[in-house]
Scaffold this active site. Structure first.
Site, PDB file in Angstrom:
ATOM      1  N   CYS A  91      -1.403  -1.511  -2.453  1.00  0.00           N
ATOM      2  CA  CYS A  91      -0.543  -2.445  -2.021  1.00  0.00           C
ATOM      3  C   CYS A  91      -0.922  -3.310  -0.683  1.00  0.00           C
ATOM      4  CB  CYS A  91       0.868  -1.743  -1.768  1.00  0.00           C
ATOM      5  SG  CYS A  91       1.689  -1.170  -3.195  1.00  0.00           S
ATOM      6  N   HIS A 357       7.349  -8.454  -4.248  1.00  0.00           N
ATOM      7  CA  HIS A 357       5.883  -7.673  -3.763  1.00  0.00           C
ATOM      8  C   HIS A 357       4.966  -7.905  -4.752  1.00  0.00           C
ATOM      9  CE1 HIS A 357       2.871  -5.009  -2.414  1.00  0.00           C
ATOM     10  NE2 HIS A 357       3.511  -3.693  -2.674  1.00  0.00           N
ATOM     11  N   CYS A 387       2.614   0.140   3.404  1.00  0.00           N
ATOM     12  CA  CYS A 387       2.341   1.567   2.985  1.00  0.00           C
ATOM     13  C   CYS A 387       1.537   1.320   1.465  1.00  0.00           C
ATOM     14  CB  CYS A 387       3.716   2.542   2.378  1.00  0.00           C
ATOM     15  SG  CYS A 387       4.848   1.527   1.410  1.00  0.00           S
TER      16      CYS A 387
END
Length: 401
Positions: A91, A357, A387
């Protein structure tokens, strides 16, 4: 060490990451191509001066395989001297790409680079990706692997965050994102994405749900109950025996939206900026990544923030504004608690719960959002965090140039 400056940043709108999403007909390479074209054109770049195009891509397969950074640069008409590479830190890949660009500049090995990322989640879905951490029984057993949704609910259970807490945070994210969109805060950064005929397919973030209430979210069922019952709850409790029961609080309304998107950030030396007529907008002060326990997985932001602050001789009190990717509501709630910061200082324009996202692209997007808001508020210093799957965190500190 050479200072690394950010001259500009652009991003696509975030399009719904499903077959009926507005960007689904656009290939990943074309999506990134249009973002790179915009960055070049609005800065009148001589692309022969670009040393490297570095893109974070999480799902490196199918249409997103074989180095789309280089492919998109060629497709955008960049000079052949502009090299390209892709990287993957899950991510945080987009932010890691910007950090990598900055590292090349700071070391003196590059003068001008582009960092950012790409993810077309409607065309290369998450459920098509394997990997030993999740699917090799021997590896998964030794690492106490659980999916991220279970990790998010594990954090809520371990640290005492309730369904009401995460839903209230999600509603505020929608409210802030709606306000920022309506006030035009994102307009200067968004590149309208067009089809083959030149017609605009999307020029705004597609998934913001204006007017969402706590009562609306209360009607949604938790998303990870069945997954937990398959055995992952037991794995999480085996790793964290102090947690007697997993309280499943996350659902589609308080978790990040699956979307398509691309981002690009122009990074270079002050000298090359002066030569090419580029005005620095921010300086990259420092960056750091760290590993954390992989079962709970999503607790890396605070340790990575503390690491970069220490490396830069700073404290959290030196930071005017924070930006943390909203993978799940509990991630930001825990971060605010651990860093002892108020919600008025972080994600002031909402986040991925409202806007989405696009995995590899998100890091470049949230960094750009932070810089835009620092300029709008006339603030000096910001810290951006993500994160990361597998138990990691990545952080970057920037200050106004």
């Amino acid at each position: 060490m050479t200072d690394a400056y950010i001259f500009d940043h652009v991003r696509s709108p975030r399009g719904k990451g499903k077959s009926d999403g507005s960007l689904h007909q656009v290939t990943p390479v074309e999506l990134l191509t249009q973002v790179l074209e915009s960055l070049r054109d609005r800065n009148e770049l001589d692309t022969s001066r670009i040393d490297d195009v570095i893109m974070g891509v999480v799902h490196n397969q199918g249409e997103q395989a074989s180095n789309p950074a280089r492919t998109a640069a060629i497709n955008a008409g960049y000079a052949e001297e502009a090299a390209g590479k892709q990287l993957n830190r899950f991510c945080a890949s987009g932010l890691e790409a910007v950090n990598s660009a900055a590292a090349q500049v700071m070391s003196g090995m590059s003068d001008l680079c582009i960092g950012g990322g790409l993810e077309s989640m409607s065309r290369v879905p998450m459920d098509t990706v394997g990997g030993a951490l999740a699917v090799d029984p021997q590896v998964a057993y030794g690492g106490y692997f659980v999916p991220q949704g279970i990790s998010a609910d594990l954090i809520a259970s371990k640290y005492g965050f309730t369904r009401e807490d995460v839903d209230a945070f999600a509603v505020e994210s929608q409210k802030r994102a709606s306000h920022a969109r309506d006030e035009g805060y994102f307009d200067n950064s968004i590149v309208p994405i067009k089809d083959n005929l030149g017609d605009i397919l999307l020029d705004h973030d597609e998934c913001i749900r204006t007017g969402t209430t706590v009562e609306d979210l209360a009607k949604l069922k938790p998303s990870f109950v069945q997954m937990g019952e398959f055995g992952f709850n037991s794995v999480a409790i085996q790793r964290y025996p102090e947690v007697e029961k997993i309280n499943h609080v996350h659902h589609a309304g308080n978790s990040s939206v699956i979307v398509d998107g691309a981002s690009a950030v122009l990074v270079g030396t002050k000298e090359v900026g002066e030569e090419l007529g580029l005005t620095p907008r921010a300086k990259i002060v420092g960056f750091a990544s760290t590993g954390t326990e992989p079962t709970i997985m999503l607790t890396g932001p605070a340790p990575s923030a503390e690491k970069v602050l220490k490396r830069c001789g700073m404290s959290k009190d030196n930071i005017d504004l924070f930006e943390l990717n909203e993978a799940f509501a509990v991630v930001v709630l825990l971060y605010m608690q651990q860093m002892d910061i108020d919600h008025e200082q972080i994600n002031v324009n909402g986040g991925a719960i409202a806007m989405g996202h696009p995995l590899g692209a998100t890091g470049g997007m949230v960094l750009g959002t932070l810089i835009d808001e620092m300029e709008r508020r006339d603030l000096n210093t910001g810290l951006v965090n993500l994160c990361i799957g597998g138990g990691m965190g990545t952080s970057t500190i920037v200050e106004r140039a």
